[in-house]
Design an enzyme around this catalytic site. Structure first.
Site, mmCIF file in Angstrom:
data_model
loop_
_atom_site.group_PDB
_atom_site.id
_atom_site.type_symbol
_atom_site.label_atom_id
_atom_site.label_comp_id
_atom_site.label_asym_id
_atom_site.label_seq_id
_atom_site.Cartn_x
_atom_site.Cartn_y
_atom_site.Cartn_z
ATOM 1 N N ASP A 57 -5.780 -6.656 5.322
ATOM 2 C CA ASP A 57 -6.941 -6.240 4.535
ATOM 3 C C ASP A 57 -7.760 -7.470 4.143
ATOM 4 O O ASP A 57 -8.976 -7.527 4.320
ATOM 5 C CB ASP A 57 -6.452 -5.501 3.281
ATOM 6 C CG ASP A 57 -7.596 -4.863 2.513
ATOM 7 O OD1 ASP A 57 -8.683 -4.715 3.093
ATOM 8 O OD2 ASP A 57 -7.408 -4.534 1.330
ATOM 9 N N LYS A 77 4.082 -14.619 5.470
ATOM 10 C CA LYS A 77 4.442 -15.681 4.514
ATOM 11 C C LYS A 77 5.967 -15.709 4.441
ATOM 12 O O LYS A 77 6.569 -15.500 3.383
ATOM 13 C CB LYS A 77 3.800 -15.351 3.158
ATOM 14 C CG LYS A 77 3.945 -16.408 2.094
ATOM 15 C CD LYS A 77 3.032 -17.592 2.285
ATOM 16 C CE LYS A 77 3.302 -18.644 1.227
ATOM 17 N NZ LYS A 77 2.666 -19.932 1.507
ATOM 18 N N ASP A 123 -1.474 -18.587 4.342
ATOM 19 C CA ASP A 123 -2.335 -19.555 3.654
ATOM 20 C C ASP A 123 -2.918 -20.557 4.654
ATOM 21 O O ASP A 123 -4.122 -20.832 4.655
ATOM 22 C CB ASP A 123 -1.580 -20.266 2.516
ATOM 23 C CG ASP A 123 -0.178 -20.687 2.914
ATOM 24 O OD1 ASP A 123 0.293 -20.273 3.993
ATOM 25 O OD2 ASP A 123 0.460 -21.440 2.159
ATOM 26 N N TYR A 129 0.818 -1.219 0.000
ATOM 27 C CA TYR A 129 0.000 0.000 0.000
ATOM 28 C C TYR A 129 0.850 1.266 0.000
ATOM 29 O O TYR A 129 0.313 2.373 0.002
ATOM 30 C CB TYR A 129 -0.914 0.025 1.227
ATOM 31 C CG TYR A 129 -2.053 -0.945 1.136
ATOM 32 C CD1 TYR A 129 -1.826 -2.312 1.178
ATOM 33 C CD2 TYR A 129 -3.366 -0.511 0.999
ATOM 34 C CE1 TYR A 129 -2.847 -3.220 1.089
ATOM 35 C CE2 TYR A 129 -4.404 -1.419 0.907
ATOM 36 C CZ TYR A 129 -4.139 -2.765 0.963
ATOM 37 O OH TYR A 129 -5.162 -3.664 0.862
#
Ligand code: NAD
Length: 357
Positions: free
Chosen positions: A245, A187, A221, A124
């Site tokens: 988000d 991740k 995930d 972002y």
């Protein structure tokens, strides 16, 4: 003495939602002096910008705002007015509690999670290079064949300072709100440097809270699956901007959808309270959408202002109206086409009646 609060109705369904929320908050009896400030697509013609400086000045002055959703206008130079506002006011922490209210349409019950999302960096940050630009070509050359020549590029900056700050916010939030565990989600097996750094920063903060707040890490995930299979195992989740988000919408889905998911954007100097959902422009002016998310954002604001009794009263009234299931908007009915669904304003009326009962 009255609390001075900036009220930003926003656009799309924002003004009708904010009008409903303001009436409910005023009905708690808390003395609020609202300063109304317009932002969004509806004022662009008059002001030449969807985010006039006066709006920012008002929030800086009052330090607290309740905001309706704002549409992201096409072709104004603003990536998103909402992101610009968070950046301008340095609202680095986005807090999104996701709590089951009995009666809300959901496959799950007894969920009580809080997503703490870093609000200032990650993808972002707006550092993007389009296909064919000299900057994109330079990075492609530096990648030594790892990036295809016809790529556009977005940069994901993750700083140690911002990661530590959001982790500290999550742990402090856990302590203040009687929570037991903070889970960092990233991740890091793939993004070893950026997400690895995020975990390291969170671990450093976690050590200071050892014995007080439990700490764990999940890959994003695996986290998605865990949240669907065993959401009750989680408490406070702390994440970078993009994962936050996405997972806050997932968590909103666990408790009945965007119509019931409130939020807060917090900085050291100011706090802006707003729903997780957007401006839902197709329902604009129809008195149709659910005011709960904005009203519960107002409940979070009352807690921020130290008005705990009023906040509890408001939350209990919202919960009772949802549980009764009579005076609720279409999205809270078992069948979305239920003709007995009420409008935005009427659901607010029902919440006010409950508070006064
Ligand atoms: P959205 O959240 O506005 O709407 C998606 C769908 O969710 C709606 O069509 C509706 O079915 C449902 N929904 C949303 N709010 C609801 C409510 N209160 N009650 C019942 N159902 C509700 O998402 P979008 O359509 O992707 O975005 C519309 C605009 O809002 C875009 O310009 C986007 O950039 C902007 N946006 C703003 C904010 C913000 O102001 N913070 C947040 C997200 C999106």
């Amino acid at each position: 003495m009255a609390h001075k609060v900036t009220l930003i109705p926003g656009d799309g369904t924002g003004p009708e939602l904010i009008a409903a929320a303001k009436r409910v908050i005023d009905a708690t009896g808390v003395n609020i002096d609202w300063e109304i400030q317009d932002a969004g697509v509806d004022i662009m013609e008059k002001c030449g910008t969807p985010l006039p400086e006066a709006v920012l000045e008002s929030v800086r002055r009052n330090r607290v705002a309740l905001k309706g959703p704002i549409t992201t206008p096409i072709g104004t130079g603003f990536r998103s007015v909402n992101v610009a506002l968070r950046h301008a006011l340095d609202l680095y922490a986005c807090i999104r509690p996701c709590k089951s209210y009995p009666g809300a349409r959901s496959r799950f019950s007894n969920i009580d999670l809080v997503v703490v999302r870093e609000n200032s960096e990650d993808l972002y940050a707006g550092v993007e290079f389009d296909l064919g630009t000299p900057e994109a070509r330079q990075i492609i050359d530096m990648s030594q064949g790892k990036i295809k020549y016809d790529s556009a590029i977005s940069i994901k900056p993750i700083s140690f300072e911002a990661s530590k700050k959001i982790a500290r916010y999550a742990f402090d939030y856990a302590v203040k709100n009687g929570r037991k565990k903070v889970t960092a989600v990233a991740k890091a097996n793939i993004m070893k440097y950026t997400d690895g750094l995020f975990y390291r920063a969170a671990q450093e903060v976690a050590r200071e809270y050892e014995g007080q707040i439990e700490y764990e890490e999940w890959l994003v995930d695996a986290m998605c699956m865990q949240l669907i299979q065993q959401p009750e195992n989680f408490d406070v989740l702390v994440m970078e901007n993009l994962y936050g988000d996405i997972l806050s919408d997932l968590c909103a889905g666990l408790v009945g959808g965007l119509g019931v998911a409130p939020g807060a954007n917090i900085g050291d100097e100011a706090a802006v309270f707003e729903a997780t959902h957007g401006s839902a422009p197709k329902y604009k002016g129809l008195n149709k959408v659910n005011p709960t998310a904005v009203i519960l954002s107002g409940m979070l604001m009352l807690r921020h202002l130290g008005e705990f009794q009023a906040a509890d009263k408001l939350e209990q009234a919202v919960s009772a109206v949802i549980e009764e299931g009579k005076d609720v908007t279409y999205d809270l009915k078992p069948n979305r086409n239920d003709p007995t669904a009420v409008g935005t304003a009427q659901m607010a009326d029902a919440i006010i009646r409950k508070m006064n009962a």
